[in-house]
Design an enzyme around this catalytic site. Structure first.
Site, PDB file in Angstrom:
ATOM      1  CE1 TYR A 145      -3.579   2.490   0.642  1.00  0.00           C
ATOM      2  CE2 TYR A 145      -2.134   3.399   2.607  1.00  0.00           C
ATOM      3  CZ  TYR A 145      -3.505   3.571   1.534  1.00  0.00           C
ATOM      4  OH  TYR A 145      -4.212   4.563   1.816  1.00  0.00           O
ATOM      5  CG  ASP A 240       5.870   3.704   0.790  1.00  0.00           C
ATOM      6  OD1 ASP A 240       6.393   3.999   1.947  1.00  0.00           O
ATOM      7  OD2 ASP A 240       4.615   3.332   0.507  1.00  0.00           O
ATOM      8  CE  LYS A 268       1.676   4.375   8.098  1.00  0.00           C
ATOM      9  NZ  LYS A 268       0.352   3.666   8.435  1.00  0.00           N
TER      10      LYS A 268
HETATM   11  N1  PMP Z   1       3.247   4.033   2.450  1.00  0.00           N
HETATM   12  C1  PMP Z   1       2.932   3.069   3.285  1.00  0.00           C
HETATM   13  C2  PMP Z   1       3.886   1.894   3.070  1.00  0.00           C
HETATM   14  C3  PMP Z   1       1.951   3.008   4.345  1.00  0.00           C
HETATM   15  O1  PMP Z   1       1.853   1.971   5.051  1.00  0.00           O
HETATM   16  C4  PMP Z   1       1.019   4.191   4.271  1.00  0.00           C
HETATM   17  C5  PMP Z   1      -0.004   4.443   5.345  1.00  0.00           C
HETATM   18  N2  PMP Z   1      -0.419   3.037   5.753  1.00  0.00           N
HETATM   19  C6  PMP Z   1       1.114   5.193   3.457  1.00  0.00           C
HETATM   20  C7  PMP Z   1       2.200   5.061   2.302  1.00  0.00           C
HETATM   21  C8  PMP Z   1       0.218   6.265   3.086  1.00  0.00           C
HETATM   22  O2  PMP Z   1       0.537   7.145   4.324  1.00  0.00           O
HETATM   23  P1  PMP Z   1      -0.692   7.948   4.867  1.00  0.00           P
HETATM   24  O3  PMP Z   1      -1.707   7.380   5.559  1.00  0.00           O
HETATM   25  O4  PMP Z   1       0.165   8.988   6.102  1.00  0.00           O
HETATM   26  O5  PMP Z   1      -0.861   8.979   3.807  1.00  0.00           O
END
Ligand code: PMP
Length: 432
Positions: A145, A240, A268
């Site tokens: 994701y 990511d 995060k």
């Molecule tokens: N990349 C990864 C690997 C994530 O786990 C997440 C959120 N779970 C995101 C991007 C998106 O981050 P946000 O919810 O802060 O937009």
């Protein structure tokens, strides 16, 4: 346990807020429905709901909360920002201090930019990669994701040489046709995809350690090979690390794995509990970004002093000696205890763990890709989840999520959790 007030609030929320929640993962859809618990307060490793039930928290707000809720050092930083202006609309020294701290911890971040979410960070790395390479397509990995921007809400086609299809209403087929999705930990599929599409591929986007179909590590040599093939086709490698940065070590997963990407997206943990995203990487690539280069990216809230100061304070807690060893020790105790109990009640499970993060899959097969995670028994997970909740242990309501430990979990919390899980497994075994 009584959830009376949560039920009332949820009913009201359903009239006011679409689906009653401000992010779909908070609904209980993934565990067969029910009322999400409305929390009133978080303190250390614990949450307290509106009915005054207490929980040991392993949701960790889906990853950011690694120093526990309401950590005094972070609270002080946020209070200071509240007093002196949370948003000034000008550069501040805090952006420098924080950039330097991040760069010291993650050397591949030669230049960075702060944004407000992981979604924004990933979305922009893709734009920058396109600007740099002059190519359009991206290759990503099944089950990972990367936020909710159009480009990454694209499902796999029928094989590595086929284009993706929209994974959400509102994502156009044209956008989906820019994306190829291949299985994680399957180098042959990746090779096939890059052979077929490399000439058109701007970037390969990957979670170096997956956190979105549970926790899945790359097989030895996998990322090295991905990097080599990506560069051979003049494409950029984007990690990511929104979940993984500062989760396993003081730095990013790339430090541990010793594979440096061209660009990294983060979020995060680095916000210390406030909204944040950051992306960065090679200086020649990052100089594509406005005002230096032709790739536009902006943000009213970006780099605001509150998020910067909370992030700095969080890293100050994490850089202390022994933090990640403690998380590892607590994680190991939980893993061992859960595995023993599953065996005792003859419930097949697999646990993938790294330091203070792990996923329990209700299958006895090894999980190394999304298909493996899908095999985790949904019904068994849902029962286990609800039995744990009723015993004051708060997990994410999805079989694809992880348990996140914090620096505030005590030995007593772990033993209490294992007492609850023993009963939860016993209850589960009576359904099977
Ligand atoms: N990349 C990864 C690997 C994530 O786990 C997440 C959120 N779970 C995101 C991007 C998106 O981050 P946000 O919810 O802060 O937009």
């Amino acid at each position: 346990m009584s959830y009376e007030k949560s039920v009332e609030l949820y009913n009201e929320a359903c009239d006011l807020i679409v689906g009653g929640v401000n992010s779909p993962s908070r609904s209980f859809k993934g565990v067969g429905g029910g009322t999400p618990v409305f929390m009133k307060e978080g303190r250390g490793a614990h949450l307290f709901d509106e009915d005054n039930n207490r929980y040991i928290d392993y949701l960790g707000a889906y990853g950011p909360i690694i120093t526990g809720h309401g950590h005094p050092h972070i609270a002080e930083a946020i209070n200071e920002a509240a007093r002196t202006g949370t948003l000034l609309g000008t550069p501040t020294k805090w952006e420098n201090v924080f950039s330097k701290k991040l760069k010291d911890a993650v050397p591949s971040l030669e230049k960075v930019r702060f944004v407000n979410s992981g979604t924004e960070a990933v979305m922009t790395t893709i734009r920058v990669a396109r600007a740099y390479t002059g190519k359009h397509k991206i290759i990503k990995f099944e089950g990972c994701y990367h936020g909710h921007s159009d480009l990454v809400l694209v499902a796999a086609g029928s094989g590595p040489s086929t284009l993706g299809s929209p994974d959400s209403a509102g994502v156009t087929p044209n956008i989906a046709a820019e994306v190829i999705t291949v299985p994680f930990n399957d180098i042959d599929s990746f090779r096939e995809a890059i052979d077929r599409w490399g000439d058109e591929t701007a970037a390969v986007l990957i979670e170096p350690i997956v956190g979105n179909f549970g926790l899945v590590e790359p097989e030895p040599g996998y990322l090295e090979e991905i990097k080599k093939l990506t560069h051979e086709s003049d494409s950029l490698l984007i990690f990511d690390e929104v979940i993984t940065a500062f989760r396993f070590t003081y730095g990013a997963a790339q430090n541990m794995l010793q594979v440096e990407p061209d660009m990294t997206a983060m979020g995060k943990i680095i916000g210390g509990g406030l909204p944040i995203g950051a992306y960065g990487g090679r200086v020649d690539v990052m100089e594509q970004v406005a005002p230096l280069g032709p790739a536009y990216q902006a943000g009213t809230m970006s780099g605001n002093p509150a998020s910067m100061r909370a992030g700095i304070a969080c890293l100050e807690v994490l850089e202390k000696d022994g933090v990640y060893d403690t998380l590892d020790r607590l994680g190991e105790r939980l893993e061992t205890g859960l595995l023993e109990q599953a065996e005792k009640y003859s419930i097949p499970v697999t646990i993938n763990r790294l330091k203070g993060m792990f996923t329990i899959y209700f299958t006895d097969e090894t999980v190394k890709d999304y298909k493996g995670a899908e095999r985790s028994n949904s019904e068994r997970f849902s029962i286990f989840f609800k039995e744990m909740l009723d015993r004051g242990v708060h997990l994410a309501p999805s079989k694809y999520e992880a348990w996140f430990l914090t620096t505030e979990h005590s030995n007593e919390d772990i033993e209490d959790t294992l007492e609850a899980s023993d009963q939860a497994f016993a209850a589960l075994s009576s359904y099977i």
